[in-house]
Design a protein around this motif. Sequence first.
Motif, PDB file in Angstrom:
ATOM      1  N   ILE A 177       0.840  -1.203   0.000  1.00 38.29           N
ATOM      2  CA  ILE A 177       0.000   0.000   0.000  1.00 38.29           C
ATOM      3  C   ILE A 177       0.874   1.252   0.000  1.00 38.29           C
ATOM      4  CG2 ILE A 177      -1.664   1.321   1.352  1.00 38.29           C
ATOM      5  CD1 ILE A 177      -2.900  -1.263   2.271  1.00 38.29           C
ATOM      6  N   GLU A 178       1.930   1.247   0.813  1.00 39.12           N
ATOM      7  CA  GLU A 178       2.818   2.412   0.880  1.00 39.12           C
ATOM      8  C   GLU A 178       3.491   2.671  -0.468  1.00 39.12           C
ATOM      9  OE1 GLU A 178       6.637   4.458   1.339  1.00 39.12           O
ATOM     10  OE2 GLU A 178       6.388   2.304   0.938  1.00 39.12           O
ATOM     11  N   PHE A 220      -7.377 -15.871   6.101  1.00 38.80           N
ATOM     12  CA  PHE A 220      -6.809 -14.550   6.412  1.00 38.80           C
ATOM     13  C   PHE A 220      -5.583 -14.280   5.560  1.00 38.80           C
ATOM     14  CE2 PHE A 220      -3.760 -12.015   8.897  1.00 38.80           C
ATOM     15  CZ  PHE A 220      -4.504 -10.855   9.078  1.00 38.80           C
ATOM     16  N   ASP A 221      -4.675 -15.257   5.487  1.00 40.76           N
ATOM     17  CA  ASP A 221      -3.434 -15.048   4.746  1.00 40.76           C
ATOM     18  C   ASP A 221      -3.672 -14.904   3.249  1.00 40.76           C
ATOM     19  OD1 ASP A 221      -1.710 -14.938   6.886  1.00 40.76           O
ATOM     20  OD2 ASP A 221      -1.402 -17.089   6.956  1.00 40.76           O
ATOM     21  N   PHE A 222      -4.523 -15.763   2.689  1.00 45.01           N
ATOM     22  CA  PHE A 222      -4.753 -15.681   1.253  1.00 45.01           C
ATOM     23  C   PHE A 222      -5.550 -14.436   0.877  1.00 45.01           C
ATOM     24  CE2 PHE A 222      -3.762 -20.315   0.985  1.00 45.01           C
ATOM     25  CZ  PHE A 222      -2.746 -20.182   0.048  1.00 45.01           C
ATOM     26  N   SER A 223      -6.390 -13.946   1.779  1.00 46.54           N
ATOM     27  CA  SER A 223      -7.089 -12.688   1.507  1.00 46.54           C
ATOM     28  C   SER A 223      -6.089 -11.534   1.408  1.00 46.54           C
ATOM     29  CB  SER A 223      -8.117 -12.405   2.604  1.00 46.54           C
ATOM     30  OG  SER A 223      -9.119 -13.404   2.639  1.00 46.54           O
ATOM     31  N   LEU A 224      -5.144 -11.485   2.367  1.00 44.15           N
ATOM     32  CA  LEU A 224      -4.130 -10.432   2.310  1.00 44.15           C
ATOM     33  C   LEU A 224      -3.194 -10.609   1.122  1.00 44.15           C
ATOM     34  CD1 LEU A 224      -3.104  -9.845   6.031  1.00 44.15           C
ATOM     35  CD2 LEU A 224      -4.546  -8.438   4.578  1.00 44.15           C
ATOM     36  N   LEU A 225      -2.823 -11.859   0.823  1.00 46.78           N
ATOM     37  CA  LEU A 225      -1.957 -12.096  -0.327  1.00 46.78           C
ATOM     38  C   LEU A 225      -2.651 -11.706  -1.629  1.00 46.78           C
ATOM     39  CD1 LEU A 225      -0.278 -15.506   0.588  1.00 46.78           C
ATOM     40  CD2 LEU A 225       0.841 -13.290   0.376  1.00 46.78           C
ATOM     41  N   GLY A 226      -3.945 -12.058  -1.735  1.00 42.06           N
ATOM     42  CA  GLY A 226      -4.687 -11.661  -2.931  1.00 42.06           C
ATOM     43  C   GLY A 226      -4.790 -10.152  -3.055  1.00 42.06           C
ATOM     44  N   GLY A 227      -5.095  -9.479  -1.940  1.00 41.34           N
ATOM     45  CA  GLY A 227      -5.139  -8.017  -1.979  1.00 41.34           C
ATOM     46  C   GLY A 227      -3.790  -7.419  -2.314  1.00 41.34           C
ATOM     47  N   THR A 228      -2.714  -8.025  -1.801  1.00 47.11           N
ATOM     48  CA  THR A 228      -1.369  -7.527  -2.099  1.00 47.11           C
ATOM     49  C   THR A 228      -1.043  -7.666  -3.577  1.00 47.11           C
ATOM     50  OG1 THR A 228      -0.650  -8.143   0.128  1.00 47.11           O
ATOM     51  CG2 THR A 228       1.061  -7.748  -1.512  1.00 47.11           C
ATOM     52  N   LEU A 229      -1.406  -8.802  -4.163  1.00 43.44           N
ATOM     53  CA  LEU A 229      -1.141  -8.998  -5.590  1.00 43.44           C
ATOM     54  C   LEU A 229      -1.934  -8.018  -6.445  1.00 43.44           C
ATOM     55  CD1 LEU A 229      -1.056 -12.909  -5.764  1.00 43.44           C
ATOM     56  CD2 LEU A 229       0.879 -11.341  -5.867  1.00 43.44           C
ATOM     57  N   VAL A 230      -3.193  -7.762  -6.068  1.00 37.82           N
ATOM     58  CA  VAL A 230      -4.002  -6.803  -6.822  1.00 37.82           C
ATOM     59  C   VAL A 230      -3.393  -5.402  -6.739  1.00 37.82           C
ATOM     60  CG1 VAL A 230      -6.249  -5.648  -6.911  1.00 37.82           C
ATOM     61  CG2 VAL A 230      -6.137  -8.126  -6.612  1.00 37.82           C
ATOM     62  N   ILE A 231      -2.976  -4.999  -5.534  1.00 40.71           N
ATOM     63  CA  ILE A 231      -2.354  -3.680  -5.368  1.00 40.71           C
ATOM     64  C   ILE A 231      -1.071  -3.578  -6.183  1.00 40.71           C
ATOM     65  CG2 ILE A 231      -1.233  -2.162  -3.695  1.00 40.71           C
ATOM     66  CD1 ILE A 231      -3.233  -3.184  -1.621  1.00 40.71           C
ATOM     67  N   ILE A 238       9.131  -5.120  -3.230  1.00 37.26           N
ATOM     68  CA  ILE A 238       7.960  -5.573  -2.487  1.00 37.26           C
ATOM     69  C   ILE A 238       7.266  -6.712  -3.219  1.00 37.26           C
ATOM     70  CG2 ILE A 238       5.770  -4.853  -1.469  1.00 37.26           C
ATOM     71  CD1 ILE A 238       8.339  -3.662  -0.223  1.00 37.26           C
ATOM     72  N   VAL A 239       7.229  -6.658  -4.533  1.00 41.75           N
ATOM     73  CA  VAL A 239       6.622  -7.741  -5.307  1.00 41.75           C
ATOM     74  C   VAL A 239       7.398  -9.041  -5.108  1.00 41.75           C
ATOM     75  CG1 VAL A 239       6.106  -8.551  -7.641  1.00 41.75           C
ATOM     76  CG2 VAL A 239       5.614  -6.202  -7.006  1.00 41.75           C
ATOM     77  N   ILE A 240       8.719  -8.953  -5.099  1.00 37.72           N
ATOM     78  CA  ILE A 240       9.532 -10.156  -4.875  1.00 37.72           C
ATOM     79  C   ILE A 240       9.284 -10.720  -3.483  1.00 37.72           C
ATOM     80  CG2 ILE A 240      11.901 -11.005  -4.709  1.00 37.72           C
ATOM     81  CD1 ILE A 240      12.688  -8.959  -6.815  1.00 37.72           C
ATOM     82  N   LEU A 241       9.166  -9.844  -2.466  1.00 37.95           N
ATOM     83  CA  LEU A 241       8.843 -10.308  -1.121  1.00 37.95           C
ATOM     84  C   LEU A 241       7.482 -11.001  -1.088  1.00 37.95           C
ATOM     85  CD1 LEU A 241       9.985  -7.268   1.071  1.00 37.95           C
ATOM     86  CD2 LEU A 241      11.053  -9.524   0.978  1.00 37.95           C
ATOM     87  N   THR A 242       6.512 -10.446  -1.806  1.00 37.17           N
ATOM     88  CA  THR A 242       5.174 -11.037  -1.834  1.00 37.17           C
ATOM     89  C   THR A 242       5.196 -12.420  -2.468  1.00 37.17           C
ATOM     90  OG1 THR A 242       4.222  -8.817  -2.008  1.00 37.17           O
ATOM     91  CG2 THR A 242       2.799 -10.668  -2.579  1.00 37.17           C
ATOM     92  N   LEU A 243       5.881 -12.547  -3.595  1.00 41.06           N
ATOM     93  CA  LEU A 243       5.958 -13.847  -4.263  1.00 41.06           C
ATOM     94  C   LEU A 243       6.699 -14.861  -3.405  1.00 41.06           C
ATOM     95  CD1 LEU A 243       6.727 -12.707  -7.930  1.00 41.06           C
ATOM     96  CD2 LEU A 243       4.537 -13.434  -6.964  1.00 41.06           C
ATOM     97  N   SER A 244       7.746 -14.423  -2.726  1.00 36.95           N
ATOM     98  CA  SER A 244       8.501 -15.332  -1.859  1.00 36.95           C
ATOM     99  C   SER A 244       7.626 -15.865  -0.728  1.00 36.95           C
ATOM    100  CB  SER A 244       9.726 -14.607  -1.293  1.00 36.95           C
ATOM    101  OG  SER A 244      10.396 -15.396  -0.340  1.00 36.95           O
ATOM    102  N   PHE A 245       6.863 -14.981  -0.084  1.00 39.12           N
ATOM    103  CA  PHE A 245       6.007 -15.429   1.013  1.00 39.12           C
ATOM    104  C   PHE A 245       4.865 -16.291   0.495  1.00 39.12           C
ATOM    105  CE2 PHE A 245       2.835 -15.199   4.306  1.00 39.12           C
ATOM    106  CZ  PHE A 245       3.575 -15.290   5.475  1.00 39.12           C
ATOM    107  N   SER A 246       4.328 -15.978  -0.675  1.00 42.31           N
ATOM    108  CA  SER A 246       3.236 -16.775  -1.234  1.00 42.31           C
ATOM    109  C   SER A 246       3.686 -18.208  -1.498  1.00 42.31           C
ATOM    110  CB  SER A 246       2.720 -16.139  -2.526  1.00 42.31           C
ATOM    111  OG  SER A 246       2.253 -14.826  -2.300  1.00 42.31           O
ATOM    112  N   VAL A 247       4.877 -18.348  -2.073  1.00 41.50           N
ATOM    113  CA  VAL A 247       5.403 -19.693  -2.335  1.00 41.50           C
ATOM    114  C   VAL A 247       5.668 -20.434  -1.035  1.00 41.50           C
ATOM    115  CG1 VAL A 247       7.344 -20.954  -3.324  1.00 41.50           C
ATOM    116  CG2 VAL A 247       6.354 -19.022  -4.564  1.00 41.50           C
TER     117      VAL A 247
END
Length: 342
Positions: free
Chosen positions: A102-103, A181-192, A233-242
């Motif tokens: 978001i930031e 909870f986690d997949f909702s935040l991950l999905g929102g993160t990917l959309v952002i 941030i995108v790389i961090l998101t993909l790393s945590f998703s995997v």
Amino acid sequence: MVLLIIAITLGNVVSLVIFLGSKRFWTPQGYLKASLALADIAVGVLVIPYSVHREIQVVLQGEDYNQDQSEEVWRFHPCHVIGPIFAGCTFVSITTIFLLSIERSITVLRPLHKNIVVTKKRTLGLILFSWLLCFFLALVPLLFSRDITLEYNPCSRMCNYAFSPPHQSSDLNILLLFPAFDFSLLGGTLVINLITFSAIRQFCNIRKRLAESETQRISNSPSFSDIRAAKTIVILTLSFSVSFGPVAVFVLGSVLGYQWCDFSFYAFWILTSNSCWNVVIYSVRDRSFRRRTRELFSGKVLKDRRPSVWTERRHTTHCVAVIKDILRPQHTNSAGPAFEIF
């Protein structure tokens, strides 16, 4: 496990020192990254050492040690503390990545409003709220179900949520709150992030056209450092998703009644090893982080800090003296002017 403890603890302590010890990182993004490092440190200092302790006890006393401990699972057990810490820190990590996205999105989409919308005070308030919310969610199964507790699982080598033999399906569904909870935040993160990078692509195309026409670039476009930070941030998101994906599959399978012993081991320890990947990503992607790390280990900052302060004071004093000399009246001969004009 011991090597993982060293990697997670050392790497994230260095990150915490860099983000909190240098004024250039005293930004909302730096505070969020410090929160992420603190959650990873808790995993390396509290969660994994208990697994090491249990495995050593099994080696020394045999497999009967786990059976003796499982009989006391319904009394107070160290897993009653270690388990919520691991779950809470996992939730904190994904929540922090969501806030980082978001930031970065606000920085890219509304660069002129960034300093007004994203402030240090609001960021610290969101960090505190996220920690309280995440640890409350980690305690929800224990608070709202009497048939759920925490015990050390010999398969995963970690403290996991467990059920007493007579349990109801409604109790099982409580654990689905975690992957939801986690997949909702991950999905929102990917959309952002998709929205952010679509805007970055437009800005890059505008820069390219302006460069071809030899005109100045638009003033409200994000800087190259902001774009690079958004990619990090995108790389961090993909790393945590995997890393979180296998755990979510294991939790869903456990609710359905499947017992995956070997799979649970790999799922939980892949998620645990993700705690040391953040430092690697920062080191590869963030040039300022690499430079500050080299300064930290070489001691350059400690040597240069005091001289820089005195140099700044000396330059300030010299400027004041020059101004006084310019404004001071110069008495000359009667034939000359009353003031010397520079």
